[in-house]
Structures are given as C-alpha cells and as structure tokens.
Design a protein around this motif. Structure first.
Motif, mmCIF file in Angstrom:
data_model
loop_
_atom_site.group_PDB
_atom_site.id
_atom_site.type_symbol
_atom_site.label_atom_id
_atom_site.label_comp_id
_atom_site.label_asym_id
_atom_site.label_seq_id
_atom_site.Cartn_x
_atom_site.Cartn_y
_atom_site.Cartn_z
ATOM 1 N N ASP A 131 18.016 -3.733 26.894
ATOM 2 C CA ASP A 131 16.577 -3.748 27.252
ATOM 3 C C ASP A 131 15.767 -4.147 26.349
ATOM 4 N N ILE A 132 16.002 -4.163 24.997
ATOM 5 C CA ILE A 132 15.140 -4.193 24.075
ATOM 6 C C ILE A 132 15.837 -5.152 22.871
ATOM 7 N N ILE A 133 15.312 -6.284 22.416
ATOM 8 C CA ILE A 133 15.959 -7.150 21.289
ATOM 9 C C ILE A 133 14.995 -6.710 20.192
ATOM 10 N N HIS A 134 15.803 -6.053 19.046
ATOM 11 C CA HIS A 134 15.010 -5.963 17.793
ATOM 12 C C HIS A 134 15.114 -6.746 16.829
ATOM 13 N N CYS A 135 14.116 -7.785 16.679
ATOM 14 C CA CYS A 135 14.125 -8.939 15.750
ATOM 15 C C CYS A 135 13.697 -8.408 14.309
ATOM 16 N N HIS A 136 14.416 -8.918 13.565
ATOM 17 C CA HIS A 136 14.078 -8.631 11.758
ATOM 18 C C HIS A 136 13.691 -9.735 11.084
ATOM 19 N N ASP A 137 12.594 -9.914 10.649
ATOM 20 C CA ASP A 137 11.994 -10.678 9.899
ATOM 21 C C ASP A 137 11.918 -12.424 10.349
ATOM 22 N N SER A 155 15.971 -14.820 36.012
ATOM 23 C CA SER A 155 15.513 -13.512 36.228
ATOM 24 C C SER A 155 16.218 -12.534 35.641
ATOM 25 N N PHE A 156 17.407 -13.056 34.914
ATOM 26 C CA PHE A 156 18.438 -12.028 34.053
ATOM 27 C C PHE A 156 17.420 -11.347 32.769
ATOM 28 N N PHE A 157 16.535 -12.147 32.475
ATOM 29 C CA PHE A 157 15.322 -12.037 31.375
ATOM 30 C C PHE A 157 14.419 -11.122 31.763
ATOM 31 N N TRP A 158 14.082 -10.915 32.953
ATOM 32 C CA TRP A 158 12.829 -10.414 33.310
ATOM 33 C C TRP A 158 12.894 -8.953 32.769
ATOM 34 N N GLY A 159 11.662 -8.402 32.145
ATOM 35 C CA GLY A 159 11.516 -7.153 31.793
ATOM 36 C C GLY A 159 12.219 -6.744 30.524
ATOM 37 N N MET A 160 12.731 -7.614 29.850
ATOM 38 C CA MET A 160 13.505 -7.697 28.488
ATOM 39 C C MET A 160 12.278 -7.520 27.635
ATOM 40 N N LYS A 161 12.372 -6.685 26.652
ATOM 41 C CA LYS A 161 11.264 -6.290 25.681
ATOM 42 C C LYS A 161 11.628 -6.775 24.211
ATOM 43 N N ALA A 162 10.878 -7.098 23.343
ATOM 44 C CA ALA A 162 11.123 -7.371 22.156
ATOM 45 C C ALA A 162 10.160 -6.584 20.916
#
Length: 483
Positions: A131-137, A155-162
């Motif tokens: 649901d969320i990709i938490h990116c570091h630096d 469409s697989f990536f629709w709504g995915m948050k970062a």
C-alpha cells in the motif's frame, strides 16, 4: 492486512555504513504482525557477508531497461526471512559487486537508478503489493518519480503511496541532466525547476521529495531546520512549500543490543541500581586496554563518530590543549577524513596517557567505551537525529552536545538550580563555548557528585526504544491509507 515495503541502500544485519541501516533493520520488527506486513528490499551487494548470502533463496528473475544508458539488464530477486521479516535482495553482478556499498558518485547514481526501477518492476512478479513504499534517502529518491510517472500505465500500481525519509539532507544524488535522462529514460519535461532540476543539474532526492505523498525526517528540530537556508542544502524552498506534508520522528535504538545489564562486550555488567559501584571497573579496564593512565577518578570523555566536517571536530582541534587537562582523558573511535584522523593521532602522540585515537570502527570497542566513559561529546555542525547520545544515556554516560537537530530534541540541558536535565549543551558553533560547557560538566562531576549521579539516573530512565517512534509511523501510515 496493511502492506508496507521499505526500500533502502543498507540494512542491519546485512550491510551497514551508518544509522540508516539501523532504522531499516529495527523499525519493521516493531509492528504488530497480525495487522501489518512490512518487508524490506536492498541491493544484493557482494560485500554482504557470506554467512547471510548463502541463505538467500532465489525468487525470480527478469530483464529490464531504464534509459538508453541502461539497456536491457538482468534483475534477480532473492529473499530471506529473518526474525519474522521478509527481506528481498535485488541481484545484478555488474552493479552490486563491491567491497563497500558506495564509491564513485557517478557510478552510484547509475546503480541506484537501476535499483529504484527494479524495486517497482519486481512487485507484480513476487506476489506482494504494498500500500505504501517507504523510501530512505537519495539512493531511493527515484522510486516515487518512477511510480507516479512511468508505472501509472499499469493498474497494479494505481493508488500505491510513497513516503520519502531524509536521514541526511547533505547527500542528494546530483548529476547532469543529459546523463540522468540517459540513465532513467525520463522525458525532458521532468527536468524542470519544479521537478528534478537543481541548479541546472538533476537531483534524485529532490525528485523523491517532489513526488512522495509524504516526507519524514529523523527529528522534529531537523524538520524545522531544513526549511532554513543554513541547513536546507539548497532544498529549503521545496521543503518549506511541503511543510504541511512533513514531520520529524526521532529514531530509536535497539534495546536488546544496547543494554549494560546483559551486554557481553563490556567488562562488567551494571544497571541503574548499581552503576555507581560498577561503571568505574569498566573505565579502569578500558584505560588498561588502551594504555591510558589507569585511574577511575579521571574524567573520561568518549567520542564515536565519522571523522567529517559535519561532526564539529574543528572545534575540538581549536581547544584540544585546554580540553585534555591533568584530570581528563579523551577516547576517540572512528574513521573519515585524513586530516581529522591525523589530528587525533597527533594528540594521542602528544598526550599518550590522556588521549586514545582508535582510527577504525570496532563495535566491540564502541560498547566498551559507552560503558566506560563518564561523558560523550557530540559538537555537531548539524545532526539530523544522532544515535550516539541515546546509546550513551542507556549506559549511564552523560552527553555533551551542540543544540541542533536530534541532539536538541533528545538531550535536556542540566540546570543546577532546579536540579533537572540529563546532559550538557551549547548553542553556538563556537569552540570556546564548547570548552566552557565541558569545563562546567567537569565541575559537576567532581564537586557535585550526587547531582551528577541523579543526572545519570534520569538519563538511564529515558525510553529511546523503537516502541515510541513506531506509534508515530503507524499513525502516519494509517493517515495515508485513509484508515
């Protein structure tokens, strides 16, 4: 079940150069597994120790191109489950054969561009949809850019948050626009001042900050500081514009690893009840090991740091002769710029019974120093969070810090009139102000021993476990998911 993917360039226990690895190793373990599925992805560096790499399992592989400079290349995906967390490793021998994770900047930018696109490309193939990709630096700065542009066609990536977390704003991944276009395949329209362009070059971290749904950094004060010109490293305008979507959450430390009661690396275990008797033994044994004058009444100051400009070492150089008087010892552990390495070697030669310069990084020696020292010095020019002062508290060692970033948020300055506070601090980046505060701390140590010990009690009672920070991250994730 809520799915989160941590993407980072390093992670404990596999590979570590700094605090970022501690965060990515410790934070995912804190969440309730019945509610959260948190996984981590890092590159499969050849410098990850064999004992780990031999246990990684093959998941899948595919071929992927980015821009014209990165034509179709092999991407392997390996995985390993450790302490209840699933870790993925992006495999490509051409990019990740190395002795250390970072080296030549231009080459680092290429390999992390490749990594960022590979992270998103693998997701439909491994059966995990975060649901969320938490990116570091900065190394993961292009993930939000790829996600919100190129990958929106699927469409697989629709709504995915970062989420983009800044651990240190000084490092941003900057190179010229033409090369970055060739590496990423992004259209020219993304290289404008409101997107990836930065002083006529292209900036990976800036891309992440523009396209992320939310920005965090590793302390509340640092979140404020980076919106100013002095600390903003050229991105203060963008960060000010996004301040409603940004917060600081202080890092934690691993309370299993750093526990003076059970730590098998120190000479004698102790706790908040008996440190008055036992801490001194650790000091004497370390003095003996390092060839310093053995005397538990000496005031031992510890310093564990990367030896770089950021850490305020020029202040120490300016007043070193006044700092290490007859009653004081300084023990340094760290590596970095040769001028600082040589500076500490020089003082160790000049004052062999007072100064110990250990130009290396030794985890074993670090634990011994946390347990042995009376005070820990951190005169940083800037400090996003700082873990050293939190570990020092845990071992009953009093921090002496400059009031910046996470140091300001975690250390409460001692006030002898109200007998409150748990450390010493100074505000201006000034060597004499620092020396004055160190001398004041010595006065409390020698002349007000009872108050000193009460200060140690307060420090040891503080809670810097990940538990406190975890709730803030949980709240943030739920907010982004509209839960």
């Amino acid at each position: 079940m809520k799915n989160i993917l941590f993407a980072a360039s390093e992670c404990v226990p596999f590979i570590k150069t700094g605090g970022l690895a501690d965060v990515c190793g410790a934070l995912p373990k804190e969440f309730d597994k019945s509610d959260w599925d948190i996984r981590v992805v890092i590159p499969n560096y050849t410098c990850i120790p064999e004992e780990w790499r031999n246990q990684f399992e093959y998941v899948t592989h595919f071929y992927m191109a980015a821009g014209s400079y990165i034509p179709s290349k092999y991407v392997g995906v390996l995985k390993y489950c450790y302490e209840g967390i699933t870790y993925y490793f992006i495999d490509n021998r051409e990019y990740f054969t190395c002795f250390v994770p970072y080296g030549d900047v231009r080459y680092d930018i290429e390999k992390f561009t490749f990594f960022d696109k590979a992270v998103l490309s693998m997701l439909p193939l491994i059966g995990f949809k975060p649901d969320i990709i938490h990116c570091h630096d900065w190394q993961t700065g292009l993930i939000p850019v790829f996600l919100k542009n190129e990958f929106q066609a699927d469409s697989f990536f629709w709504g995915m948050k970062a989420i983009m977390t800044i651990h240190n704003l000084r490092f941003q991944g900057i190179w010229d626009v033409k090369t970055m276009q060739g590496l990423t395949g992004f259209p020219r329209s993304l290289f404008t001042p409101d997107k990836l362009e930065f002083k006529k070059d292209a900036n990976m971290l800036k891309g992440g900050l523009v396209y992320a749904d939310y920005i965090t950094t590793v302390s509340e004060t640092y979140a404020q500081e980076i919106q100013t010109e002095y600390y903003g490293e050229g991105l203060n305008g963008l960060l000010s514009a996004r301040h409603y979507d940004m917060q600081g959450i202080v890092n934690g430390i691993d309370y299993q690893v750093y526990n003076p009661e059970t730590d098998d690396k120190i000479y004698e275990n102790y706790n908040g009840e008996n440190f008055r008797k036992r801490k001194g033994t650790n000091k004497e044994r370390l003095q003996e090991q390092l060839g310093l004058a053995v005397d538990r009444h000496k005031y031992m100051i510890g310093l564990i740091s990367r030896l770089t400009d950021q850490k305020g070492l020029d202040l120490i150089n300016a007043v070193m002769d006044g700092l290490v008087d007859d009653y004081t010892q300084l023990v340094v552990i760290g590596t970095g710029e040769s001028r600082y390495e040589n500076m500490f070697r020089h003082y160790a030669w000049k004052y062999p019974d007072r100064v110990s310069a250990n130009i290396c990084y030794s985890d074993d020696l670090a634990h011994k120093l946390y347990a042995a020292a009376d005070a820990f010095l951190m005169p940083s020019r800037f400090e996003p969070c700082g873990l050293t002062q939190m570990i020092a508290f845990r071992y009953g060692t009093v921090p002496i810090v400059r009031e910046t970033g996470g140091l300001k948020d975690t250390v409460e300055a001692y006030n002898e009139y109200d007998n409150i506070g748990d450390g010493f601090s100074f505000a201006n980046y000034n060597a004499h102000e620092m020396l004055q505060v160190i001398n004041y701390s010595k006065h409390i140590f020698y002349d007000r021993k009872r108050q000193w010990n009460q200060m140690v009690d307060r420090g040891m009672a503080k809670d810097f476990s990940w538990n406190a920070s975890k709730f803030k991250y949980e709240g943030l994730y739920n907010y982004l998911l509209g839960k």
